[in-house]
Design an enzyme around this catalytic site. Sequence first.
Site, PDB file in Angstrom:
ATOM      1  N   LYS A  61       3.634  -2.113  -1.939  1.00 38.59           N
ATOM      2  CA  LYS A  61       2.923  -0.854  -1.706  1.00 38.59           C
ATOM      3  C   LYS A  61       4.001   0.188  -1.442  1.00 38.59           C
ATOM      4  O   LYS A  61       4.750   0.088  -0.469  1.00 38.59           O
ATOM      5  CB  LYS A  61       1.982  -0.983  -0.509  1.00 38.59           C
ATOM      6  N   GLU A  88      -7.203   4.396   2.547  1.00 41.70           N
ATOM      7  CA  GLU A  88      -6.390   3.762   1.505  1.00 41.70           C
ATOM      8  C   GLU A  88      -7.243   3.419   0.287  1.00 41.70           C
ATOM      9  O   GLU A  88      -6.760   3.441  -0.840  1.00 41.70           O
ATOM     10  CB  GLU A  88      -5.727   2.489   2.041  1.00 41.70           C
ATOM     11  N   GLU A 141      -2.213  -9.870  -0.119  1.00 41.62           N
ATOM     12  CA  GLU A 141      -2.210 -11.330  -0.270  1.00 41.62           C
ATOM     13  C   GLU A 141      -3.366 -11.778  -1.150  1.00 41.62           C
ATOM     14  O   GLU A 141      -3.207 -12.668  -1.995  1.00 41.62           O
ATOM     15  CB  GLU A 141      -2.319 -11.997   1.117  1.00 41.62           C
ATOM     16  N   TYR A 160       3.528 -11.370 -23.285  1.00 40.68           N
ATOM     17  CA  TYR A 160       3.808 -10.504 -22.134  1.00 40.68           C
ATOM     18  C   TYR A 160       2.654  -9.524 -21.923  1.00 40.68           C
ATOM     19  O   TYR A 160       2.300  -9.200 -20.799  1.00 40.68           O
ATOM     20  CB  TYR A 160       5.081  -9.687 -22.319  1.00 40.68           C
TER      21      TYR A 160
END
Length: 119
Positions: free
Chosen positions: A99, A22, A73, A54
């Site tokens: 994801k 990954e 997290e 923004y």
Amino acid sequence: MTSKIFLENIKIYAYHGVLPEENLVGTYYLVNGEFHADLWKATETDDLNDTISYADLNEIIHNEMAVPSKLLEHVAGRIIKKIHEQFPQISFIKIKITKTSPPMKGEMDGASVEFEKTF
């Protein structure tokens, strides 16, 4: 009084995950943010200094997503911390990271984590 800024479905290619591949291959993530602050002065002044950019929020999200982590997290926590450091006038932050292609069985739109923090 509260006003809200939303950044919705920011699509970012990044390298997060517990599995080594990954971190090598990467995948797309969708990031959503909700930010509460008193921005009412900007309704009168039409001045960027009286609101929260923004673009600046988006830049923080992109910068933190560029730092590989094992856990989403951890990434969400870093995003919240950096945004609060740069914009202490924000009283509430919600970040959702999805994801889009998690390495799991079955077909799905994604796996997500969502964190909210009130200041």
